[in-house]
Scaffold this motif. Structure first.
Motif, PDB file in Angstrom:
ATOM      1  N   VAL A 223      15.259 111.645 181.811  1.00 54.57           N
ATOM      2  CA  VAL A 223      16.284 111.596 180.784  1.00 54.57           C
ATOM      3  C   VAL A 223      17.275 110.465 180.959  1.00 54.57           C
ATOM      4  CG1 VAL A 223      16.998 113.556 179.453  1.00 54.57           C
ATOM      5  CG2 VAL A 223      16.763 113.788 181.927  1.00 54.57           C
ATOM      6  N   ASN A 224      17.400 109.640 179.946  1.00 52.83           N
ATOM      7  CA  ASN A 224      18.391 108.585 180.012  1.00 52.83           C
ATOM      8  C   ASN A 224      19.691 109.073 179.389  1.00 52.83           C
ATOM      9  OD1 ASN A 224      19.679 106.205 180.361  1.00 52.83           O
ATOM     10  ND2 ASN A 224      18.715 105.186 178.615  1.00 52.83           N
ATOM     11  N   THR A 225      20.404 109.909 180.146  1.00 57.07           N
ATOM     12  CA  THR A 225      21.639 110.484 179.638  1.00 57.07           C
ATOM     13  C   THR A 225      22.732 110.334 180.670  1.00 57.07           C
ATOM     14  OG1 THR A 225      20.785 112.530 180.512  1.00 57.07           O
ATOM     15  CG2 THR A 225      20.685 112.269 178.129  1.00 57.07           C
TER      16      THR A 225
ATOM     17  N   ILE B  67      15.038  98.644 192.148  1.00 56.75           N
ATOM     18  CA  ILE B  67      16.469  98.611 191.863  1.00 56.75           C
ATOM     19  C   ILE B  67      16.943  99.984 191.400  1.00 56.75           C
ATOM     20  CG2 ILE B  67      16.681  96.141 191.383  1.00 56.75           C
ATOM     21  CD1 ILE B  67      16.166  96.523 188.570  1.00 56.75           C
ATOM     22  N   PRO B  68      18.249 100.261 191.523  1.00 59.55           N
ATOM     23  CA  PRO B  68      18.735 101.611 191.225  1.00 59.55           C
ATOM     24  C   PRO B  68      18.531 102.026 189.764  1.00 59.55           C
ATOM     25  CG  PRO B  68      20.395 100.353 192.417  1.00 59.55           C
ATOM     26  CD  PRO B  68      19.324  99.394 192.025  1.00 59.55           C
ATOM     27  N   THR B  69      18.549 103.341 189.561  1.00 60.53           N
ATOM     28  CA  THR B  69      18.496 103.922 188.221  1.00 60.53           C
ATOM     29  C   THR B  69      19.551 103.269 187.324  1.00 60.53           C
ATOM     30  OG1 THR B  69      18.175 105.959 189.418  1.00 60.53           O
ATOM     31  CG2 THR B  69      18.483 106.165 187.064  1.00 60.53           C
ATOM     32  N   ALA B  70      19.195 103.037 186.074  1.00 58.32           N
ATOM     33  CA  ALA B  70      20.138 102.549 185.060  1.00 58.32           C
ATOM     34  C   ALA B  70      20.656 101.133 185.318  1.00 58.32           C
ATOM     35  CB  ALA B  70      21.321 103.505 184.913  1.00 58.32           C
ATOM     36  N   SER B  71      19.880 100.347 186.065  1.00 58.86           N
ATOM     37  CA  SER B  71      20.316  98.971 186.320  1.00 58.86           C
ATOM     38  C   SER B  71      19.516  97.954 185.530  1.00 58.86           C
ATOM     39  CB  SER B  71      20.230  98.650 187.810  1.00 58.86           C
ATOM     40  OG  SER B  71      20.976  99.588 188.525  1.00 58.86           O
ATOM     41  N   GLY B  72      18.858  98.391 184.482  1.00 58.87           N
ATOM     42  CA  GLY B  72      18.237  97.438 183.570  1.00 58.87           C
ATOM     43  C   GLY B  72      16.790  97.090 183.874  1.00 58.87           C
ATOM     44  N   LYS B  73      16.019  98.061 184.363  1.00 60.28           N
ATOM     45  CA  LYS B  73      14.600  97.797 184.632  1.00 60.28           C
ATOM     46  C   LYS B  73      13.816  97.570 183.339  1.00 60.28           C
ATOM     47  CE  LYS B  73      13.885 101.395 187.430  1.00 60.28           C
ATOM     48  NZ  LYS B  73      15.186 101.765 188.040  1.00 60.28           N
ATOM     49  N   THR B  74      14.223  98.286 182.285  1.00 65.30           N
ATOM     50  CA  THR B  74      13.458  98.166 181.044  1.00 65.30           C
ATOM     51  C   THR B  74      13.440  96.726 180.535  1.00 65.30           C
ATOM     52  OG1 THR B  74      14.184 100.385 180.537  1.00 65.30           O
ATOM     53  CG2 THR B  74      13.153  99.175 178.759  1.00 65.30           C
ATOM     54  N   LEU B  75      14.567  96.029 180.652  1.00 67.55           N
ATOM     55  CA  LEU B  75      14.596  94.648 180.169  1.00 67.55           C
ATOM     56  C   LEU B  75      13.651  93.761 180.982  1.00 67.55           C
ATOM     57  CD1 LEU B  75      15.663  92.563 178.212  1.00 67.55           C
ATOM     58  CD2 LEU B  75      17.659  92.242 179.673  1.00 67.55           C
ATOM     59  N   ILE B  76      13.552  94.017 182.273  1.00 71.28           N
ATOM     60  CA  ILE B  76      12.606  93.230 183.091  1.00 71.28           C
ATOM     61  C   ILE B  76      11.188  93.430 182.554  1.00 71.28           C
ATOM     62  CG2 ILE B  76      11.595  92.953 185.388  1.00 71.28           C
ATOM     63  CD1 ILE B  76      14.259  93.644 186.596  1.00 71.28           C
TER      64      ILE B  76
ATOM     65  N   ASP C 242      22.100  93.268 170.560  1.00 71.63           N
ATOM     66  CA  ASP C 242      22.174  94.510 171.337  1.00 71.63           C
ATOM     67  C   ASP C 242      23.327  94.487 172.342  1.00 71.63           C
ATOM     68  OD1 ASP C 242      20.226  95.974 170.224  1.00 71.63           O
ATOM     69  OD2 ASP C 242      18.762  95.769 171.851  1.00 71.63           O
ATOM     70  N   GLY C 243      24.129  93.449 172.287  1.00 63.53           N
ATOM     71  CA  GLY C 243      25.261  93.358 173.216  1.00 63.53           C
ATOM     72  C   GLY C 243      24.873  92.838 174.592  1.00 63.53           C
ATOM     73  N   ILE C 244      23.707  92.224 174.695  1.00 63.44           N
ATOM     74  CA  ILE C 244      23.292  91.681 175.993  1.00 63.44           C
ATOM     75  C   ILE C 244      23.415  90.163 175.961  1.00 63.44           C
ATOM     76  CG2 ILE C 244      21.378  91.473 177.617  1.00 63.44           C
ATOM     77  CD1 ILE C 244      20.462  94.227 176.771  1.00 63.44           C
ATOM     78  N   GLU C 245      24.418  89.634 176.691  1.00 69.18           N
ATOM     79  CA  GLU C 245      24.690  88.191 176.686  1.00 69.18           C
ATOM     80  C   GLU C 245      24.130  87.540 177.938  1.00 69.18           C
ATOM     81  OE1 GLU C 245      26.693  86.807 174.224  1.00 69.18           O
ATOM     82  OE2 GLU C 245      26.998  88.742 173.223  1.00 69.18           O
ATOM     83  N   GLU C 246      24.301  88.246 179.024  1.00 71.09           N
ATOM     84  CA  GLU C 246      23.869  87.702 180.312  1.00 71.09           C
ATOM     85  C   GLU C 246      22.967  88.700 181.003  1.00 71.09           C
ATOM     86  OE1 GLU C 246      27.103  86.798 182.820  1.00 71.09           O
ATOM     87  OE2 GLU C 246      27.843  85.167 181.538  1.00 71.09           O
ATOM     88  N   LEU C 247      22.056  88.166 181.806  1.00 67.81           N
ATOM     89  CA  LEU C 247      21.219  89.067 182.587  1.00 67.81           C
ATOM     90  C   LEU C 247      22.039  89.687 183.701  1.00 67.81           C
ATOM     91  CD1 LEU C 247      17.887  87.067 183.018  1.00 67.81           C
ATOM     92  CD2 LEU C 247      18.498  88.755 181.277  1.00 67.81           C
ATOM     93  N   TYR C 248      21.699  90.912 184.040  1.00 64.88           N
ATOM     94  CA  TYR C 248      22.235  91.507 185.250  1.00 64.88           C
ATOM     95  C   TYR C 248      21.616  90.752 186.437  1.00 64.88           C
ATOM     96  CZ  TYR C 248      23.854  95.778 182.728  1.00 64.88           C
ATOM     97  OH  TYR C 248      24.488  96.685 181.930  1.00 64.88           O
ATOM     98  N   PRO C 249      22.302  90.720 187.583  1.00 66.20           N
ATOM     99  CA  PRO C 249      21.780  89.942 188.717  1.00 66.20           C
ATOM    100  C   PRO C 249      20.319  90.250 189.096  1.00 66.20           C
ATOM    101  CG  PRO C 249      24.026  90.600 189.146  1.00 66.20           C
ATOM    102  CD  PRO C 249      23.644  91.259 187.856  1.00 66.20           C
ATOM    103  N   PRO C 250      19.900  91.520 189.176  1.00 67.57           N
ATOM    104  CA  PRO C 250      18.484  91.734 189.543  1.00 67.57           C
ATOM    105  C   PRO C 250      17.530  91.208 188.460  1.00 67.57           C
ATOM    106  CG  PRO C 250      19.699  93.821 189.603  1.00 67.57           C
ATOM    107  CD  PRO C 250      20.620  92.803 189.036  1.00 67.57           C
ATOM    108  N   GLN C 251      17.962  91.244 187.201  1.00 67.45           N
ATOM    109  CA  GLN C 251      17.127  90.712 186.124  1.00 67.45           C
ATOM    110  C   GLN C 251      17.000  89.194 186.286  1.00 67.45           C
ATOM    111  OE1 GLN C 251      19.551  92.149 182.885  1.00 67.45           O
ATOM    112  NE2 GLN C 251      18.466  94.128 182.750  1.00 67.45           N
ATOM    113  N   ALA C 252      18.120  88.557 186.628  1.00 65.25           N
ATOM    114  CA  ALA C 252      18.089  87.106 186.824  1.00 65.25           C
ATOM    115  C   ALA C 252      17.152  86.749 187.986  1.00 65.25           C
ATOM    116  CB  ALA C 252      19.495  86.590 187.094  1.00 65.25           C
TER     117      ALA C 252
END
Ligand code: ADP
Length: 776
Positions: free
Chosen positions: A345-347, A46-55, A19-29
């Motif tokens: 909406v994720n747009t 954390i802000p919108t669109a900063s990767g909450k779904t992965l957490i 999916d193109g995800i190599e490293e965690l974003y800092p809040p995910q880490a």
């Protein structure tokens, strides 16, 4: 590096790489360091669109890998399907995903085998009330958009539901995801959780305010962004973004404004489209017209053909998805949306314009400013990672002074703290009954102890306030026969249990039971007196759409089915009954409506269940009229008035009709159960009214419309062609069916197959020449 994650399934690192995800974003880490993959509780703000779904995924997948079961709670139904699609990616690794949103009063047994379940908080609450056994198997619960505990209507449900889940399983891992808020640590304290509180974003966001010929940015710089003759500021920004090949999301404060703005901005976009884009947009516009045949649909299609669109809760799901996809595909260049959708909406888009920062607020008696939290969520949609150098979010100022005000109010401001709304009486009425009925508390003290686990309790200094409301509510529930209190013991009555399982506000249940009892008394008092409902067939003013449908119905079976049986309660009476409960979101009385519905009330008062309040009781009388307007919409729908006429007549969108119909279906189903619970003989009339509103048809079409793929319009066409029920359809002459369905072979085959026809194939069949159906 995603290869070094503790506790996650073996396949996950490769999957993320793909999916193109190599490293965690800092809040995910940070979340992983806080133990989110090892069963620890976590609040992530954390802000919108900063990767909450992965957490969320890390928490759920690691919990499932340990042999557990996870639940993901969404705030809106529309988001459930989006998340379901996200998580179904994991089915290739053997996981089972289930989604549960509709139908409150079931225990969703089939969800027992799922590894991850997606549901709204209302649905989870209802599953708990109905003792779904698998709820106790949960090992991980994630709640999305947890800052909505602040919402007066839905927040308390989320709060109480989390408290219940955590009480059922004290080891339950709780992960709560929130937009950036002012008091994330309060949520962490409440949930006994570690905290990730970050304002890191994957792509820079520049906030600013536009005024005159310039865009003032928060770093103190200014960009020239000139407004041409007769052009509005928003149009200038959209044009400027287009010249740079970008798209814009515009937030406005009402549906009407969204539609109007999209119509105007279409003129701005049109000259920038290539021929190829024009062609593709024309195709999407056609698909939009195919979804429904209404003015909204037409307006949307017109705008989309020119590369602009609007997006609000009045749209049907099909429309919404077409718009979202076209915007993601960069064909639609500007979307005008209402703030309710900012969260959903994720747009992402290059620029976000917050055009209206005030909206009408009934409780404030006028326009009130949006919260910082909301405006920041809208602004957070700006910037597409990997595509844009940075995102820009722009507020519009109409005067020089307003530039400063907007900077202070929104650009530099921190979001407000989130506060529990649980202590309000309507919320507690519902939740106290459910808490007692499902055995979470058996005494007043036990109840207070349970409530002590809520966010409310952790935020208040005045526990006396909660006790006072609790006592008022207990008195109310006892007086209406939902609860018994004996020697300090609390117990739900049989009626109380039913109400809790049906997921009704107790006040709705009381209204329905009282209304039905009034009717029963009325019926036995006035044995078929003249002027009874049966003598007044429901005939609204004879204008186009309605007349056609009613004439048709009369032609079809030579009779008028409305109120045919003198002992029946009229459908309108039932629609009115459920429309006046607090569980129905009533239609608004616009100017001029009051007179109209007073007349209507005067003519049809006999059909309503229970005494009409006096005109001097301002609030209740007004409510009664709004309920009548809502009931008339339902009645129109159930007498085959076409969608376009209904949207026009009541000033609503097609999505609103769906919403009202679904609520009415649920409430009428509940009314059926209540009627038998209290031994009232009305179940048949209620069930008939429910089925008619479900399919949007008159009595004689109920059977046909129930065949999958048929629906109200096709049912009427088949009926006109002489096919009157499912059995006749099963044995029908194929050429007649084909003619009735206007030569559409695929549709005809489908319908015949669903009706159980032994050979549905239309190969070589020609439409019968003597069948002519023309409804539109
Ligand atoms: P949120 O739920 O916080 O609004 P999302 O979870 O939808 O945001 O994430 C936004 C986008 O970022 C998604 O397209 C997602 O695939 C992507 N993303 C998330 N985490 C990473 C990461 N570590 N590396 C690269 N992209 C990521």
């Amino acid at each position: 590096d995603v290869a070094d994650l503790p506790g996650v399934p073996d396949w996950l690192p490769d999957h993320l790489h793909d999916d193109g995800i190599e490293e965690l974003y800092p809040p995910q880490a940070e979340a992983v360091e806080a133990g989110v993959t090892e069963g620890e509780n976590l609040v992530a703000s954390i802000p919108t669109a900063s990767g909450k779904t992965l957490i969320a995924e890390l928490a759920m997948l690691s919990s499932v890998a340990r042999g557990g079961k996870a639940l993901y709670i969404v705030p809106l139904r529309a988001l459930a399907s989006e998340k379901q699609a996200d998580f179904e990616e994991f089915e290739q690794y053997g996981l089972d995903i289930g989604v549960s949103t509709g139908n409150y009063e079931s225990e969703g047994g089939w969800l027992a085998d799922k590894d991850i379940v997606v549901a709204t908080s209302e649905k989870v609450d209802s599953l708990v009330r109905n003792d779904a056994p698998w709820i106790e198997d949960l090992t991980c619960v994630v709640t999305d958009e947890v800052h909505l505990v602040d919402d007066g209507e839905r927040g308390p449900t989320l709060e109480v539901t989390l408290a219940k889940l955590r009480r059922l399983n004290p080891d339950l891992q709780t992960v709560a995801l929130s937009a950036t808020i002012g008091n994330a640590e309060a949520l962490a304290t409440w949930l006994d959780a570690g905290l990730v509180d970050s304002d890191w974003r994957p792509i820079d966001l520049q906030k600013g305010v536009h005024y005159g010929q310039a865009l003032h940015l928060e770093d103190g710089s200014q960009q020239r962004l000139s407004v041409q003759n007769n052009e509005k500021q928003t149009a200038a920004i959209v044009r400027d973004t287009l010249e740079d090949d970008g798209s814009t999301l515009v937030f406005v404060n009402s549906r009407r404004n969204a539609e109007a703005a999209a119509g105007r901005l279409a003129n701005t976009v049109r000259p920038h489209l290539t021929d190829e884009e024009r062609g593709q947009l024309a195709d999407i516009a056609e698909e939009i017209r195919d979804v429904s045949d209404t003015e909204t649909s037409d307006d949307l299609a017109d705008a989309v053909a020119d590369g602009a669109a609007f997006h609000h809760a009045g749209l049907s799901r099909g429309h919404r998805e077409l718009v979202e996809d076209a915007f993601r595909d960069r064909l639609v260049k500007v979307v005008c949306a209402t703030p309710t959708l900012a969260a959903g909406v994720n747009t992402p888009s290059r620029r976000v314009v917050v055009r209206d920062w005030r909206r009408y607020d009934g409780s404030a008696g006028g326009m009130a400013p949006l919260s910082v939290l909301e405006v920041h969520q809208m602004m957070g949609r700006a910037g597409r990672p990997g595509l844009d150098p940075y995102g820009e979010a722009v507020l519009i100022a109409s005067s020089h002074d307003e530039v400063d005000e907007l900077f202070e109010r929104y650009v530099w401001a921190d979001p407000e703290p989130v506060r529990s709304k649980l202590a309000a009486e309507p919320a507690l009425r519902t939740h106290i009954l459910a808490t007692v009925a499902s055995g979470f508390a058996r005494s007043r003290e036990g109840l207070l102890e349970f409530l002590a686990q809520t966010l409310y309790a952790s935020q208040t200094d005045d526990s006396g306030q909660l006790e006072r409301v609790v006592d008022d509510v207990l008195t109310y529930l006892q007086r209406n026969d939902f609860l018994e209190i004996e020697g300090g013991e609390l117990d739900a009555t049989s009626l109380g249990h039913t109400v809790s399982r049906l997921y009704l506000d107790p006040m709705s249940a009381a209204e329905i039971v009282d209304g039905l009892r009034d009717w029963e008394r009325g019926v036995s008092d006035s044995t078929s007196a003249s002027g009874s409902p049966a003598d007044t067939p429901a005939e609204p003013p004879a204008d186009s759409g309605f007349t056609t449908a009613s004439e048709l119905a009369e032609d079809a079976d030579g009779s008028d089915d409305t109120n045919a049986d003198p002992d029946d309660i009229s459908a309108l009476g039932l629609y009115h009954l459920v429309s006046r409960t607090p569980d129905m979101y009533q239609l608004y009385l616009r100017s001029g409506d009051r007179e109209e519905y007073e007349m209507e009330l005067f003519e049809r008062e006999d059909e309503l269940l229970g005494p009409t309040p006096s005109e001097f009781e301002e609030g209740r009388f007004e409510d009664w009229l709004s309920a009548l307007k809502t009931a008339r919409l339902l009645e129109d729908w159930a007498t085959e008035v076409d969608e376009a006429t209904i949207t026009e007549r009541y000033g609503v969108g097609p999505g609103d009709i769906r919403g009202k119909v679904e609520t009415a279906q649920w409430l009428l189903g509940a009314a059926e159960s209540l009627a038998s619970e209290v031994d009232l003989d009305a179940a048949r009339a209620i069930s008939e009214a429910r089925i008619r509103v479900e399919h949007g048809v008159r009595e004689e079409l109920v059977d046909l419309a129930g065949v999958r793929g048929v629906g109200r319009k096709r049912a009427r066409r088949l009926f006109q062609a002489g096919i009157t029920d499912r059995a006749e359809l099963r044995d029908a002459d194929k050429s007649v069916v084909l003619a009735a369905l206007r030569g559409r072979r695929k549709t005809a085959e489908n319908v015949l197959e669903n009706a159980g026809h032994r050979d549905p194939s239309m190969d070589g069949v020609e439409p019968a020449a003597d069948v002519s159906v023309d409804l539109d």
